[in-house]
Design an enzyme around this catalytic site. Structure first.
Site, PDB file in Angstrom:
ATOM      1  N   GLY A  24     -91.534  79.313  58.168  1.00 15.72           N
ATOM      2  CA  GLY A  24     -91.533  80.672  58.562  1.00 15.72           C
ATOM      3  C   GLY A  24     -91.234  81.561  57.308  1.00 15.72           C
ATOM      4  O   GLY A  24     -90.653  81.236  56.294  1.00 15.72           O
ATOM      5  N   CYS A  25     -91.602  82.803  57.518  1.00 21.06           N
ATOM      6  CA  CYS A  25     -91.406  83.883  56.015  1.00 21.06           C
ATOM      7  C   CYS A  25     -90.101  84.335  56.016  1.00 21.06           C
ATOM      8  O   CYS A  25     -89.599  84.686  55.114  1.00 21.06           O
ATOM      9  CB  CYS A  25     -92.456  85.114  56.124  1.00 21.06           C
ATOM     10  SG  CYS A  25     -93.945  84.477  55.556  1.00 21.06           S
ATOM     11  N   VAL A  26     -89.326  84.750  57.416  1.00 20.77           N
ATOM     12  CA  VAL A  26     -88.110  85.087  57.324  1.00 20.77           C
ATOM     13  C   VAL A  26     -87.087  84.301  58.155  1.00 20.77           C
ATOM     14  O   VAL A  26     -87.498  84.027  59.302  1.00 20.77           O
ATOM     15  CB  VAL A  26     -88.349  86.729  57.850  1.00 20.77           C
ATOM     16  CG1 VAL A  26     -86.963  87.324  58.010  1.00 20.77           C
ATOM     17  CG2 VAL A  26     -89.249  87.703  57.305  1.00 20.77           C
TER      18      VAL A  26
END
Lengths: 169, 104
Positions: B102-104
């Protein structure tokens, strides 16, 4: 085929102190233009990169207590919204588009702007406000998100981010 | 597939050195993995490692820092203290899990 090394294979997490630095200039106050800077800042901090964000012009809306939780997305003039452009200025369209975008962002577990800024600060990021934007809007530090470290001039920011990679958004 | 021997434990790893089979992991191995990257495990580290393992078992993917703080209840600031510089990746490594996607 299986190979076996004598020295253990261990990921390279880099040295304890990296001199890599990232400066991100946030100049837009639309919801869709607030996120790229926040996501990249968060990613850089997670990689141990010293990160500074400078909020200027419309980007001030991202740190202004009055507006930061209420940024909007509008499909007007945005061909990537894939709607007939004649419909985009209709009443209620911006509110609807904003609602939909906020919902998709929340579904991914990505926080809203104020909480995202807090996460960035907790990860060691630095927030700076632009002096000229503050003066133009008659705003002081009291009007800004508490974690903003200061209102500084463009030259101060350039000085602070010497040697940094820079993103203008 | 590469195998590597860390402190007497032989495990399968990818080209970077992350374990490819979470079932080869146990708490004893975690201590050895942590030692490889210069971390001495305390109770606080274990809380994060156990959350990551349990969350991975339930979700099928490695939790991001955001998820560790909001769902696991360990503040972001503390994660940076426990696993300095690159907390998400270091924690995944010690827990014998893939890097978070995931990016965040």
């Amino acid at each position: 085929m299986t190979t076996t090394q004598t020295a253990p294979v261990v990921p390279d997490f880099g040295s304890a102190s990296t001199d890599r630095k990232l400066a991100i200039i946030c100049s837009k106050g639309n919801l869709d233009m607030a996120y790229p800077g926040l996501i990249l800042a968060n990613a850089a901090l997670g990689e141990g990169v010293e990160t500074h964000l400078f909020f200027t012009f419309w980007g001030f809306d991202m740190i202004n207590k009055k507006t930061m939780a209420d940024l909007k997305f509008t499909p007007v003039g945005n061909t990537a919204a894939h709607m007939p452009q004649g419909l985009t200025p209709m009443p209620g369209m911006t509110a609807m588009a904003t609602h939909m975008m906020k919902k998709s962002i929340a579904e991914l577990g990505v926080p809203e702007v104020p909480e995202f800024l807090q996460q960035i600060v907790d990860s060691g990021g630095h927030l700076w406000a632009c002096r000229m934007s503050a003066d133009m809007n008659h705003l002081t530090e009291d009007d800004l998100y508490d974690e903003v470290e200061g209102i500084i001039s463009a030259s101060d920011f350039i000085e602070k981010t010497e040697g940094a990679q820079l993103l203008f958004i | 597939m590469t195998t590597t021997t860390i402190d007497g434990h032989t495990v399968h790893v990818n080209e970077e050195g992350f374990l490819t089979d979470p079932s080869e992991w146990d708490e004893d191995l975690a201590k050895s993995l942590a030692a490889q990257i210069g971390i001495d495990l305390t109770d606080e580290h274990w809380k994060a490692i156990r959350f990551l393992r349990e969350d991975y078992a339930a979700q099928g993917e490695t939790a991001t820092l955001r998820r560790i703080s909001t769902v696991g209840g360990i503040p972001t600031k503390q994660l940076f203290v426990l696993f300095p510089q690159k907390p998400a990746k270091k924690l995944a490594y010690v827990a014998g899990l893939p890097k978070p996607h995931g990016c965040v």
